[in-house]
Scaffold this motif. Structure first.
Motif, PDB file in Angstrom:
ATOM      1  N   UNK A 117      21.200 -36.346 -10.712  1.00 25.77           N
ATOM      2  CA  UNK A 117      19.988 -36.711  -9.978  1.00 25.77           C
ATOM      3  C   UNK A 117      18.923 -35.623 -10.064  1.00 25.77           C
ATOM      4  N   UNK A 118      19.346 -34.371 -10.347  1.00 27.06           N
ATOM      5  CA  UNK A 118      18.412 -33.247 -10.209  1.00 27.06           C
ATOM      6  C   UNK A 118      18.241 -32.419 -11.478  1.00 27.06           C
ATOM      7  N   UNK A 119      19.302 -32.293 -12.252  1.00 28.02           N
ATOM      8  CA  UNK A 119      19.281 -31.353 -13.365  1.00 28.02           C
ATOM      9  C   UNK A 119      18.787 -32.056 -14.627  1.00 28.02           C
ATOM     10  N   UNK A 120      17.594 -31.675 -15.066  1.00 30.93           N
ATOM     11  CA  UNK A 120      17.039 -32.253 -16.300  1.00 30.93           C
ATOM     12  C   UNK A 120      16.019 -31.280 -16.891  1.00 30.93           C
ATOM     13  N   UNK A 121      15.791 -31.387 -18.188  1.00 30.76           N
ATOM     14  CA  UNK A 121      14.847 -30.474 -18.848  1.00 30.76           C
ATOM     15  C   UNK A 121      13.463 -30.531 -18.217  1.00 30.76           C
ATOM     16  N   UNK A 138      26.927 -27.633 -17.385  1.00 29.89           N
ATOM     17  CA  UNK A 138      26.262 -28.879 -17.769  1.00 29.89           C
ATOM     18  C   UNK A 138      25.366 -28.667 -18.988  1.00 29.89           C
ATOM     19  N   UNK A 139      25.068 -29.774 -19.663  1.00 23.92           N
ATOM     20  CA  UNK A 139      24.038 -29.806 -20.712  1.00 23.92           C
ATOM     21  C   UNK A 139      23.215 -31.063 -20.477  1.00 23.92           C
ATOM     22  N   UNK A 140      21.887 -30.926 -20.528  1.00 22.29           N
ATOM     23  CA  UNK A 140      21.009 -32.060 -20.271  1.00 22.29           C
ATOM     24  C   UNK A 140      19.935 -32.157 -21.343  1.00 22.29           C
ATOM     25  N   UNK A 141      19.652 -33.374 -21.767  1.00 24.19           N
ATOM     26  CA  UNK A 141      18.485 -33.631 -22.605  1.00 24.19           C
ATOM     27  C   UNK A 141      18.662 -33.357 -24.076  1.00 24.19           C
TER      28      UNK A 141
END
Length: 371
Positions: A169-173, A245-248
């Motif tokens: 919900x919160x962690x994004x590039x 984590x890894x995002x995007x």
């Protein structure tokens, strides 16, 4: 889980016996985890003296400021059998400490983290008493958790797991570490914690610093992000869990290679936990596969720390600690690999040593989490 189970009156009796066995005449405990462990009272630490006087024999006395007496009386402390005595502003509370003792003591144990001004005031009030650390006595009582304490830690573990499960919900590039941390802190409270102890959101090169914290640096696409979070539950017992984590976008190939090593090392260390294995051997179970893969120098810290009413307490899983693990001991298993200037990873679960093995109190997957 009632307060009588979590803070039973027989703790004071056990502490008195241990105090006498250690050659101490009394323990003097100011606000902190030791005071809460024995009485259930989460006392305010301030310039006004709050002090549990626990003689090796005789009646325990809890000395509190008059304005905080209602809080002390509303806590579990009265049910443990302590007598409450208060002191008004402008009066000297230290004679009350002397009066609560059965004659001049030869040796007293002081709370390990007592304020220096209180240590010196007690030295002046009890000039013939040798001062030692109360931790000599209480460490052995606290190091093995009761079933009620394990249940409290499991409740804390489940609460922090809820937060990790919401990370998408919160962690994004494009968002900064600090922005993500603000959302996480609110979720920690929403999950049932009464306070947030720490939030680490460490992206990219910041992930190579184990105690980074947060910054205003935006998270980049495909950057590994170490998220280490914990808080305190109404019970007083704490949570602490790390996932990476890894995002995007895809993570760097180098990172994927060593994350697989780290995941297997963390699982091996958890599986190694059982009664009789030493803290050093549990540390080695995590460290050896990381070293064998060529990342030994990048594992910068011990494998684990105990947890309970303090975020860090005995036992410690570290080289040189040859004390065997015992049923009821609760601690983290948190190996990490940190490559300076590039990225890092850590995986952390809280576990409990059982009579025949280990119980994980954090149950979310330990695979790399792509958001």
């Amino acid at each position: 889980m009632g307060t009588q189970e979590l803070y039973p009156p027989d703790r004071l009796i056990a502490a008195q016996r241990a105090t006498a066995a250690a050659g101490l005449d009394a323990l003097l405990l100011t606000p902190g985890s030791d005071l809460r462990y024995l009485t259930g009272y989460d006392a305010h630490a301030g310039e006004r003296l709050t002090c549990l006087v626990l003689p090796a024999g005789g009646e325990p006395t809890l000395i509190v400021p008059t304005l905080e007496r209602p809080a002390a009386e509303a806590s579990p402390a009265p049910a443990t059998g302590v007598r409450i005595v208060d002191h008004a502003d402008g009066t000297d509370p230290y004679p009350l400490v002397v009066a609560a003792l059965d004659g001049p003591p030869a040796a007293i144990g002081l709370a390990d983290r007592m304020w220096a001004e209180q240590v010196l005031a007690l030295r002046a009030a009890l000039p013939t008493a040798a001062q030692r650390l109360a931790g000599e006595v209480l460490r052995e009582l606290r190091i093995r958790k009761s079933p009620a304490e394990v249940a409290a830690l499991a409740e804390a573990g489940a609460a922090i797991d809820e937060v990790h499960l919401r990370m998408g919900e919160w962690l994004r590039p494009g968002r900064t570490e600090a922005e993500v941390a603000t959302d996480i802190a609110a979720a920690i409270r929403a999950a049932g914690h009464v306070s947030v102890d720490f939030v680490i959101v460490a992206a990219g090169p910041n992930g190579a610093s184990p105690h980074h914290g947060t910054s205003d640096r935006p998270i980049g696409a495909g950057e590994p992000v170490v998220v280490d979070i914990g808080g305190t539950m109404p019970s007083g017992y704490r949570s602490d869990c790390t996932r990476t984590y890894v995002s995007g976008g895809p993570a760097p190939a180098e990172f994927l290679d060593y994350y697989a090593v780290l995941r297997d090392a963390q699982r091996a260390a958890v599986a190694a936990v059982r009664p009789g294995i030493s803290g050093a051997a549990a540390d080695a179970a995590a460290r050896e596969p990381i070293a064998a893969a060529g990342y030994g120098p990048a594992f910068l810290h011990r494998t684990g720390h105990g947890i309970g009413l303090d975020g860090h307490e005995e036992p410690y899983l570290v080289a040189g600690n040859d004390r065997p693990l015992e049923p009821g001991m609760a601690f983290s298993i948190e190996p990490g690999i940190y490559l300076a200037g590039r990225h890092g990873a850590r995986i952390e679960d809280i576990v409990v040593c059982t009579t025949d093995g280990v119980q994980r109190l954090n149950t979310t997957p330990t695979e790399l989490i792509a958001l």
